[in-house]
Design a protein around this motif. Structure first.
Motif, PDB file in Angstrom:
ATOM      1  N   GLN A   1       0.858  -1.190   0.000  1.00 48.48           N
ATOM      2  CA  GLN A   1       0.000   0.000   0.000  1.00 48.48           C
ATOM      3  C   GLN A   1       0.892   1.236   0.000  1.00 48.48           C
TER       4      GLN A   1
ATOM      5  N   SER B   1       4.030   4.166   3.244  1.00 51.38           N
ATOM      6  CA  SER B   1       3.904   2.934   2.474  1.00 51.38           C
ATOM      7  C   SER B   1       4.046   1.741   3.401  1.00 51.38           C
ATOM      8  N   LEU B   2       3.309   0.686   3.110  1.00 53.03           N
ATOM      9  CA  LEU B   2       3.488  -0.602   3.763  1.00 53.03           C
ATOM     10  C   LEU B   2       4.142  -1.512   2.732  1.00 53.03           C
TER      11      LEU B   2
ATOM     12  N   THR C   1      -3.108   1.284   7.358  1.00 52.84           N
ATOM     13  CA  THR C   1      -2.664   0.048   6.708  1.00 52.84           C
ATOM     14  C   THR C   1      -3.114  -1.210   7.427  1.00 52.84           C
TER      15      THR C   1
END
Length: 473
Positions: free
Chosen positions: A240, A250-251, A377
């Protein structure tokens, strides 16, 4: 430039290398333990608190005081929480004082400050600008970088004046706002126009139980597959990514589901900080940032809920607006993007986004709150994989574990090669290195300062061309 490969099941937190001695002295050993309260009657005497406890108290008082609550900040000198109130109701003041806070009556309510920020968004979304609530002044602090000139400056200045003299202040920044691509334990991705370099922020567990890490959103948007070395095979894939918009995070999931991802930050000199929880930032508290380009640096949180308008990387006439960030005076440079912002007692606070200035002249730097990234997330902080704790990290093979005390400063040139190298993240830092010499970088100590600037150049992403607010890949 050679890179050691990290054993496949060993992935370490992104952060290592030579730490600035000033920050290291503050951070290690963990000193200045807080007291539960000051001497005397706690109902009328403000409590002495550590920053994390002050943050908790602020959250409680915000709920209790409701509309009367107008922000708060931590006074690091007196170690007390200062709470702003807009109501003259004695009961409101008594409640806050009994809880242990210093109470200060102010003019601007939270609702009024938010309304002013909305006006700025509607009338002054200009590349190279930012604004954040500053509870110390009870105003919105508006900052313009060196690219905001002529008609753009006039428009910004006019909008700020229109808010009223008691609502906002404006200042010029000598640098340019940019994202800092490159950082913590360096991570790399190959794109059409070259290499993108960012930093791993914090290891986490994804909602499906797999090992993953958080980094900056502009890094996840720039590239999908990431490696722990500049020429190595990818070890993780973006799951993500948010940027621009409501955040910069961001993941990224490790490709090997058995990867061990310790929940810790290696701060150099054989020292690590265990990350035990996500923590909300509090204005006034001291925080530490680790990055592969500049190592360990500390500073204070100066604003919350910051909006930053970066020059668009894809549209020369566009703007990438990011909201909900933490503003600080902690320095950062190209290569630090995505790196860890944390507290002395192991609270994960932020991910390096962007800012202006450098670690020679200072500047403003913005961070994505970790609490928001986790919520968005579905990830959680903590070790992933069996036996990911420090006990499993023997000898020099331990990413983020205690370094071999016999390792000398000379050995450490291999350290920086730690762009992900589990091998040395705990290597001993060169005690002769000073904050003024960040060229001994963590991500790739074999690279010179000149090499670093080339790495941070990010020609593939257009991030660091100096034309605007820069994201810090």
């Amino acid at each position: 430039m050679s890179h050691k490969r990290m054993p496949k099941r060993k992935a370490a937190i992104a952060v290592g290398g030579v730490a600035a001695l000033g920050a290291a002295a503050l951070l290690l050993p963990n000193a200045n333990a807080s007291q539960d309260g000051a001497a005397g009657d706690a109902s009328v005497t403000p409590k002495t608190l550590k920053a994390s406890d002050a943050s908790d108290l602020a959250s409680q008082l915000q709920s209790v005081l409701g509309d009367a609550f107008a922000g708060s900040y931590y006074d690091s000198g007196s170690k007390q929480l200062v709470v702003n109130v807009v109501s003259g109701d004695d009961n409101v003041i008594v409640q806050a004082k009994k809880a242990g806070a210093v109470v200060r009556q102010v003019e601007n309510s939270t609702a009024e400050l938010k309304a002013a920020a909305k006006t700025l968004k509607n009338k002054a979304t200009i590349p190279g600008t930012s604004w954040a609530v500053d509870p110390k002044t009870d105003k919105i602090l508006v900052t313009a970088d060196s690219t905001v000139t002529g008609a753009k400056w006039n428009r910004l200045e006019s909008t700020v004046k229109g808010l009223g003299s008691d609502m906002a202040t404006i200042k010029k920044s000598a640098g340019t706002f940019k994202t800092f691509v490159s950082g913590g334990d360096a991570i790399f991705s190959q794109v059409a126009n070259g290499t993108v370099r960012c930093s791993l922020g914090f290891n986490v567990t994804a909602s499906d139980g797999s090992p993953a890490f958080l980094t900056a959103g502009h890094c996840g948007v720039a590239a999908k597959d990431w490696s722990d070395s500049e020429t190595g095979d990818p070890i993780a894939t973006v799951d993500q990514a948010t940027f621009p918009g409501e955040g910069d995070f961001s993941l990224v999931k490790y490709n090997d589901a058995t990867t061990q991802a310790p929940s810790e930050v290696n701060v150099g000199n054989g020292q690590t900080v265990q990350i035990t929880q996500a923590a909300d930032a509090t204005v006034g508290e001291t925080v530490f940032r680790m990055g592969s380009t500049t190592g360990l640096h500390d500073g204070q949180v100066t604003g919350l809920d910051a909006t930053v308008n970066f020059q668009s990387e894809t549209d020369p006439n566009g703007v990438d607006t990011v909201t909900g960030l933490i503003q600080t005076n902690v320095c950062a440079e190209a290569g630090d993007s995505g790196g860890s912002l944390f507290t002395q007692d192991g609270g994960a606070v932020g991910l390096t986004s962007g800012g202006s200035g450098d670690c020679t002249n200072g500047g403003e730097t913005f961070f994505q709150p970790v609490t928001t990234a986790l919520q968005a997330t579905g990830a959680t902080l903590g070790d992933s994989g069996a036996g990911a704790g420090a006990g499993d990290q023997a000898g020099g093979d331990e990413v983020g574990g205690s370094a071999d005390p016999s390792a000398s400063a000379g050995d450490e040139t291999g350290t920086g090669d730690q762009s992900g190298t589990g091998d040395e993240s705990g290597a001993t830092a060169d005690p002769s290195a000073t904050a003024a010499d960040p060229s001994a970088t963590a991500g790739d100590p074999s690279a010179t300062a000149g090499d670093q600037s080339g790495t941070g150049d990010q020609s593939g992403t257009g991030a660091n061309d100096g034309s605007s607010l820069t994201e810090t890949h």
